[in-house]
Write a protein that holds these residues in place. Sequence first.
Motif, PDB file in Angstrom:
ATOM      1  N   ILE A 639       0.801  -1.356  -0.146  1.00  0.00           N
ATOM      2  CA  ILE A 639       0.086   0.169  -0.183  1.00  0.00           C
ATOM      3  C   ILE A 639       0.743   1.018  -0.054  1.00  0.00           C
ATOM      4  CG2 ILE A 639      -1.681   1.326   1.224  1.00  0.00           C
ATOM      5  CD1 ILE A 639      -3.007  -0.945  -0.112  1.00  0.00           C
ATOM      6  N   GLY A 640       1.982   1.354   0.897  1.00  0.00           N
ATOM      7  CA  GLY A 640       2.763   2.437   0.767  1.00  0.00           C
ATOM      8  C   GLY A 640       3.362   2.602  -0.369  1.00  0.00           C
ATOM      9  N   LEU A 641       3.779   1.649  -1.120  1.00  0.00           N
ATOM     10  CA  LEU A 641       4.629   1.765  -2.478  1.00  0.00           C
ATOM     11  C   LEU A 641       3.837   2.323  -3.437  1.00  0.00           C
ATOM     12  CD1 LEU A 641       6.555  -1.519  -2.430  1.00  0.00           C
ATOM     13  CD2 LEU A 641       7.482   0.497  -2.243  1.00  0.00           C
ATOM     14  N   ILE A 642       2.571   2.105  -3.418  1.00  0.00           N
ATOM     15  CA  ILE A 642       1.590   2.374  -4.658  1.00  0.00           C
ATOM     16  C   ILE A 642       0.992   3.967  -4.384  1.00  0.00           C
ATOM     17  CG2 ILE A 642      -0.640   1.476  -3.753  1.00  0.00           C
ATOM     18  CD1 ILE A 642      -1.217   0.771  -6.735  1.00  0.00           C
ATOM     19  N   GLN A 643       1.059   4.035  -2.772  1.00  0.00           N
ATOM     20  CA  GLN A 643       0.495   5.400  -2.507  1.00  0.00           C
ATOM     21  C   GLN A 643       1.700   6.282  -2.730  1.00  0.00           C
ATOM     22  OE1 GLN A 643      -2.452   5.992  -2.010  1.00  0.00           O
ATOM     23  NE2 GLN A 643      -3.629   5.097  -0.739  1.00  0.00           N
ATOM     24  N   ALA A 644       2.985   6.055  -2.518  1.00  0.00           N
ATOM     25  CA  ALA A 644       4.229   6.964  -2.630  1.00  0.00           C
ATOM     26  C   ALA A 644       4.207   6.938  -4.261  1.00  0.00           C
ATOM     27  CB  ALA A 644       5.266   6.293  -2.214  1.00  0.00           C
ATOM     28  N   ASP A 645       4.118   6.055  -5.107  1.00  0.00           N
ATOM     29  CA  ASP A 645       4.204   6.155  -6.383  1.00  0.00           C
ATOM     30  C   ASP A 645       3.064   7.226  -7.063  1.00  0.00           C
ATOM     31  OD1 ASP A 645       6.407   4.691  -6.933  1.00  0.00           O
ATOM     32  OD2 ASP A 645       5.442   3.235  -7.832  1.00  0.00           O
ATOM     33  N   HIS A 646       2.087   7.132  -6.401  1.00  0.00           N
ATOM     34  CA  HIS A 646       0.784   8.213  -6.823  1.00  0.00           C
ATOM     35  C   HIS A 646       1.018   9.481  -6.238  1.00  0.00           C
ATOM     36  CE1 HIS A 646      -2.767   8.387  -9.213  1.00  0.00           C
ATOM     37  NE2 HIS A 646      -3.380   8.525  -8.036  1.00  0.00           N
ATOM     38  N   GLY A 647       2.058   9.634  -5.520  1.00  0.00           N
ATOM     39  CA  GLY A 647       2.419  11.014  -4.805  1.00  0.00           C
ATOM     40  C   GLY A 647       1.550  11.339  -3.531  1.00  0.00           C
ATOM     41  N   GLN A 648       0.715  10.141  -2.817  1.00  0.00           N
ATOM     42  CA  GLN A 648       0.157  10.223  -1.784  1.00  0.00           C
ATOM     43  C   GLN A 648       0.958  10.143  -0.600  1.00  0.00           C
ATOM     44  OE1 GLN A 648      -3.345  11.219  -2.006  1.00  0.00           O
ATOM     45  NE2 GLN A 648      -2.908  11.420  -4.109  1.00  0.00           N
ATOM     46  N   GLU A 653       2.993   7.036   4.274  1.00  0.00           N
ATOM     47  CA  GLU A 653       3.634   7.089   5.557  1.00  0.00           C
ATOM     48  C   GLU A 653       2.960   6.415   6.780  1.00  0.00           C
ATOM     49  OE1 GLU A 653       5.377  10.132   9.092  1.00  0.00           O
ATOM     50  OE2 GLU A 653       4.230  10.861   7.224  1.00  0.00           O
ATOM     51  N   ALA A 654       1.439   6.441   6.598  1.00  0.00           N
ATOM     52  CA  ALA A 654       0.664   5.745   7.490  1.00  0.00           C
ATOM     53  C   ALA A 654       0.631   4.146   7.239  1.00  0.00           C
ATOM     54  CB  ALA A 654      -0.825   6.383   7.382  1.00  0.00           C
ATOM     55  N   ALA A 655       0.695   3.792   6.066  1.00  0.00           N
ATOM     56  CA  ALA A 655       0.852   2.364   5.504  1.00  0.00           C
ATOM     57  C   ALA A 655       2.097   1.738   6.034  1.00  0.00           C
ATOM     58  CB  ALA A 655       0.858   2.145   4.246  1.00  0.00           C
ATOM     59  N   ALA A 670      10.743  -0.191   7.033  1.00  0.00           N
ATOM     60  CA  ALA A 670      11.496   0.888   7.595  1.00  0.00           C
ATOM     61  C   ALA A 670      12.712   1.466   6.473  1.00  0.00           C
ATOM     62  CB  ALA A 670      12.727   0.441   8.693  1.00  0.00           C
ATOM     63  N   VAL A 671      13.018   0.554   5.544  1.00  0.00           N
ATOM     64  CA  VAL A 671      13.831   1.238   4.452  1.00  0.00           C
ATOM     65  C   VAL A 671      12.978   2.052   3.663  1.00  0.00           C
ATOM     66  CG1 VAL A 671      15.231   0.641   2.317  1.00  0.00           C
ATOM     67  CG2 VAL A 671      15.499  -0.773   4.438  1.00  0.00           C
ATOM     68  N   ASN A 672      11.820   1.598   3.215  1.00  0.00           N
ATOM     69  CA  ASN A 672      10.866   2.296   2.280  1.00  0.00           C
ATOM     70  C   ASN A 672      10.331   3.696   2.986  1.00  0.00           C
ATOM     71  OD1 ASN A 672      10.538   1.005  -0.526  1.00  0.00           O
ATOM     72  ND2 ASN A 672      10.579  -0.652   1.152  1.00  0.00           N
ATOM     73  N   LEU A 673      10.096   3.356   4.408  1.00  0.00           N
ATOM     74  CA  LEU A 673       9.745   4.809   4.812  1.00  0.00           C
ATOM     75  C   LEU A 673      10.867   5.621   4.898  1.00  0.00           C
ATOM     76  CD1 LEU A 673       7.886   6.225   6.592  1.00  0.00           C
ATOM     77  CD2 LEU A 673       8.424   5.027   8.725  1.00  0.00           C
ATOM     78  N   ALA A 674      12.210   5.132   5.103  1.00  0.00           N
ATOM     79  CA  ALA A 674      13.320   6.385   5.058  1.00  0.00           C
ATOM     80  C   ALA A 674      13.383   6.804   3.690  1.00  0.00           C
ATOM     81  CB  ALA A 674      14.692   5.490   5.408  1.00  0.00           C
ATOM     82  N   ASP A 675      13.067   6.026   2.642  1.00  0.00           N
ATOM     83  CA  ASP A 675      13.201   6.593   1.313  1.00  0.00           C
ATOM     84  C   ASP A 675      11.967   7.781   1.056  1.00  0.00           C
ATOM     85  OD1 ASP A 675      14.628   6.403  -1.287  1.00  0.00           O
ATOM     86  OD2 ASP A 675      12.786   5.769  -2.002  1.00  0.00           O
ATOM     87  N   LEU A 676      10.907   7.612   1.733  1.00  0.00           N
ATOM     88  CA  LEU A 676       9.807   8.400   1.371  1.00  0.00           C
ATOM     89  C   LEU A 676      10.220   9.395   2.248  1.00  0.00           C
ATOM     90  CD1 LEU A 676       6.928   9.044   0.593  1.00  0.00           C
ATOM     91  CD2 LEU A 676       6.399   8.146   3.109  1.00  0.00           C
TER      92      LEU A 676
END
Length: 816
Positions: A639-648, A653-655, A670-676
């Motif tokens: 969920i976080g990955l698709i929301q990040a790609d979609h600019g949400q 972050e919540a996901a 954690a790695v993807n949150l840090a990248d966000l």
Amino acid sequence: MPHFFQRLSQSYALWSFVGLLLTSALLLSLPARAENEPVEPLPVTLPAGHPPLDPTGGGYVGAQSCAGCHRAEYQAWHGSQHAQAMQPATEQTVLGDFNDVNFTYAGVTSTFFRRDGKFMVRTDGPDGALQDYQIGYTFGVYPLQQYLIGFPDGRYQALGIAWDARPKDQGGQRWFHLYPDLKLTHQDPLHWTGLQQNWNYMCAECHSTNLRKNYDLKLNRFHTTWSEVNVACEACHGPGAEHLAWAKKEGDWQKLNPTKGLAISLEGQRGLNFQLRELAMKGLDLVTPMLNPKPSVLWTAKQAGGDTLPNVAPTANQELEMCARCHSRRGEFWEDYQFGHPLLDTHRLALLTPDLYYPDGQMKDEVFNHASFLQSKMAAKGVSCSDCHDPHSGKLRAAGNGVCLQCHLAAKYDVPQHHFHPSGSKGAECVACHAPTTTYMVVDPRHDHSFRVPRPDQSVTLGVPNACNRCHNDKSAEWAADKVKSWYGHPPAGHQQFAETLQAGQLDAAGAQELLQALLKNSDQPNVARATGALLLGEQLDAASFDALRPLLTDADPLLRSSAVRALESLPPEMKAQYLLPLLDDPVRLVRIDAARGLASVPKDTLTASQQQAVERGIAEYIATETTNAERPESHLNIGLIQADHGQFEQAEAAYLTALRLQPSFTQAAVNLADLYRMQGRDADGEKILRQALTLDPGNAAAQHALGLLLIRQKRLPEAMAALGEAAKLDSGNPRYGYVYAVALNGAGQNQQAIRTLEAVLAKHPNDRDTLMALISFQGNAGQLDAARDYARRLAKLEPNDPRIQVLLRQLEAKQ
């Protein structure tokens, strides 16, 4: 085709397809625990009615309702492994020895005993301390039986110690651990209390009928239900209420005449089976016409007496897909399974990846048969599960070679001239050569259902196993290959012709792109192999690869359409919109959500209003599929990955935070949150997240690598070099870590150490293009032109069609 086909640099964002979960409305923090609530689940006495049942829900009526009319089928099923797939723990169902028996594993001694008529085990719990647990259910029956233990939050966990149900003279009648070599502790996800041993997610769908997990994310609890505890009639035939009404002529039963009220009809397959067996018994060779069928016809053989096999077009086999719901390596992403609908509406089928299969398609890990069978010539010609297995008893339709001789003429195939072994010996058994076994779960040998001819020659060239050396394990693969060649005059090719191609693709070897393109265009090869090749081709996407992938977007097989969509992930936005938008309306859900995942990164301002609405609908469906497994942290990662790609970013972050609350040690989140946070200019927050992750999992290379990149951005070079070096040391299997570390070393003026690092990477990954390119640059800058030219020649062999590399090589060769 211009520059957009240049390979993208590898991101450490991990797009996981392991589980599929969660809507943005559910991206909530888990509730704080009440002061009196235990930090970890404790042993629980199971209530008599657990879990609550709704026997009439969804039209399910129970196996007993079938027994009156289908007595023989009911009796055959009643003694089957399906009927015993899961049962309440009673004197009649428990096979293990609970008479104060001790078993020691990883320094922990567990005791199996009885208390007040209950079956109990004293073993290490989620905190590592010994506790007493009541056995709730038995799981399976032969050759091993597992045991399920309930917890107050509705979870059931599968105990890692199992009972060997085989006879004592075969080594059975003992307790054993399913992971004898791992020495698991309570801190490991594979420990029986851990995430990977959770019955509700990992096992339940395939061991009970009409199962609903009923996970509540807000409360972090399960309320899992079923209509029958085991695999009963309606697990395969679908809800029976309408069929029962039709049979009893109740209500508007006449309207049900076309289907007899059945959710799925399997009668056509059964009728074909009976006709085939009857003709085989008359001496008709059913196999030769199968090998060379007429176009669009399955079998058209005749014998002198005039018997003709039915003409059957090789269309989708409903029975095969129905069985594959459980007898396959797959992930469920939609709980509302519809009988007779495509499997890929609700499940993602695992492909022939190197963690699961050898390059030739032989099973490596436990894969449950379906994708293996899809590789076979029999599957290509319309053979299905019930041709060999009685679907009610689960037994073979005939003993030994008899099951094969239903269709294969005994005089031609059950003779030494075919199998080259003494008649009646183990080597003369069809399955010994064509369906050899691999043992899983310590004691359970499983047959490989790809039904291939033995290829010891490929063992020599590719290192894959072969049936000959499974028996003749004192001989070499070269010996076996020579023996087979002496029998036939040449190595038998067999139906599966993709081994060299998949291995080349997995190794990124020279010529791999051309081989993969040819595989995709070869409709005679199994679609599951072509789908696997499509994903490999997408890793090095160029114009020719795109041309090979594009026709798969409209192929009749949704497995190929889905794989083509995923393979085209690196297309530029304008081409994604052109080629993927139509697939948002695909009739199969898997294709739609894969298209939505690919389109999420397309900028909104490049789409029309109607196209934006279509993408939003697709993303909503993708997120809805993720809610099916909302208890899994990887689903919130998705969920976080698709929301990040979609600019949400806020929803992303919540996901990620939800994933970490569900499993604090889930480092990928954690790695993807840090990248966000990097994308938002919040590296300070990112560093905190990564250091917390490394506190829980200090040996995680991905977190060390991400921390090193973050520290470089902050110009804290000594700390960065230490983190990047640690990542390369922890995971030498990932060439990217060593490559990035070497680039950092070179940038810090440590040219020779950088070269040594790259040479170590290249020794393990001889086809890694980035490493070769860096070595060309670093050696050239160091004045080592001979070495630079050697590496350039190697790279040119790997990429003969890249003009830039040819120019570079000419420039180096012109230098003195």
